[in-house]
Design an enzyme around this catalytic site. Sequence first.
Site, mmCIF file in Angstrom:
data_model
loop_
_atom_site.group_PDB
_atom_site.id
_atom_site.type_symbol
_atom_site.label_atom_id
_atom_site.label_comp_id
_atom_site.label_asym_id
_atom_site.label_seq_id
_atom_site.Cartn_x
_atom_site.Cartn_y
_atom_site.Cartn_z
ATOM 1 N N CYS A 162 0.829 -1.209 0.000
ATOM 2 C CA CYS A 162 0.000 0.000 0.000
ATOM 3 C C CYS A 162 0.863 1.258 0.000
ATOM 4 O O CYS A 162 0.467 2.288 -0.554
ATOM 5 C CB CYS A 162 -0.943 0.000 1.205
ATOM 6 N N HIS A 476 -1.694 1.194 7.416
ATOM 7 C CA HIS A 476 -2.129 1.173 6.016
ATOM 8 C C HIS A 476 -2.017 2.563 5.407
ATOM 9 O O HIS A 476 -2.447 3.555 6.003
ATOM 10 C CB HIS A 476 -3.582 0.687 5.941
#
Length: 511
Positions: A162, A476
């Site tokens: 990510c 994330h």
Amino acid sequence: MQDTVDSVYMEAPTTKNDNRLCPLWKLQQRHPKSPSLSVDPSYSRASQPCLQLSVKWQKEIFPAVEIDTTQSPYVFKCQLFDLTGVPPERQKIMVKGGLLKDDADWSTIGVKEGQKLMMMGTADEVVRAPEKGPVFMEDLPEEEQVVAVGHSAGLFNLGNTCYMNSTVQCLHSVPELKSALIKYPHSGRSNDLDQSSHLLTCATRDLFNELDRNVKPVAPMQFWMVLRKKYPQFGQLHNGVFMQQDAEECWTQLLYTLSQALRSPDSSENPDTVKELFGVELVSRIHCQESGEESSETESVYSLKCHISQEVNHLHEGLKHGLKSELEKASPALGRSATYVKESCINGLPRYLTIQFVRFFWKRESNQKAKILRKVDYPLELDVYDLCSDDLRKKLEAPRQILRDEEGKKLGLKKSAPKDNDVKMADAEGSSNSSGESSLATSGEGVPTDKKTHLTGIYDLVAVLTHKGRSADSGHYVGWVKQESGKWIEYDDDNPIPQREEDITKLSGGG
């Protein structure tokens, strides 16, 4: 857990004559598909446990499909998705013992070099529109679907990637960078550029092209493989799984590579594309209060730092903290180490201003990286006039006056001759408008040749990269990018989500 800003990217509105050029965030420049990029074979054989297989699908055979046995079979299916258009969930791959599962262990499957596998599955098809009647978006070719949707494709997460996906989406929002990559040669490289940098630049160009041509998510397999070859730290493993990495480090390394590859030493007009787009020129005064010694230095950086402390509540405050620091070094006058104060100011502005929120630091008590969760507000427009040197302020005065006159016309006010008081008033007003992103200004009439003399020091927010989580080694990353239409898209890996502009400034942290 709330998202916290990791980096912001802003574009600079420019002026030409008496017209203010509108800031545009156009991301949809397209170019013909580049030929596929092949990775140096020495990489797959020497530095990775890779095998080459052939795959039969319907009447087609794909020879020499490379797999990395340290990754899950799902990544292999993403590669086949790129080749065949069959989504991973529809793929049925025959192996010894039955069908290949997404989480299977390659070591237990027993695949061998050169082995032939058979795949079954139906590729996605674009439904043809009837000859008469309404035309639905699903019926359009994929390139036209991109225009209709208003944003480009997402990126599959290949396993803690990510950080890479959000970095690519933010860089992809810069039209001038895409234009420079289009012109980059498909084969061959300059003598002073190493092969891995050339491959990474080609992979970036091809990935940008794929994002512009597709609505469905793209698997950035080729780009990821070449990135790990150029910078092995992004290939670190923990318990057999690729580790989460720092998006800011990925941004920095990728920009450095592109700056080396996109230089044009034979062109006097634009010798360094990346520096012109992102480079911030700083001039610093270094002085020692104890000895009275003083010196100055200049440097070029690709981002400004927003330092976060108990006193910092707003981006502008953090930028001022970031431009002043203390360092300890040997003093010739004192014959020992002494403390010096370094005070910097901006002496040259780029088209896009990148600002990093310094949220991660090394915590000595626990001997690990920690994250600062403090809320730091930032606006949609940033004026950095008061952070500039006196020389640069003088250059900005005329464009800023034109900008004020244009704003006055919108309000029905008469144009006034520029005065010192007007400039001072604009400075006072501008210092209250701050934001932290790179911004770009273009128009159908083109951009003035001497771009920097037309910058105003005012930047509009065009992209934000956030990190959700309390740990520097987990969490994330997500990219938020403003589209040409003015709408914002949240790129959460392969899932682009429309967002409201008023929600973008709420990504300021706070735990």
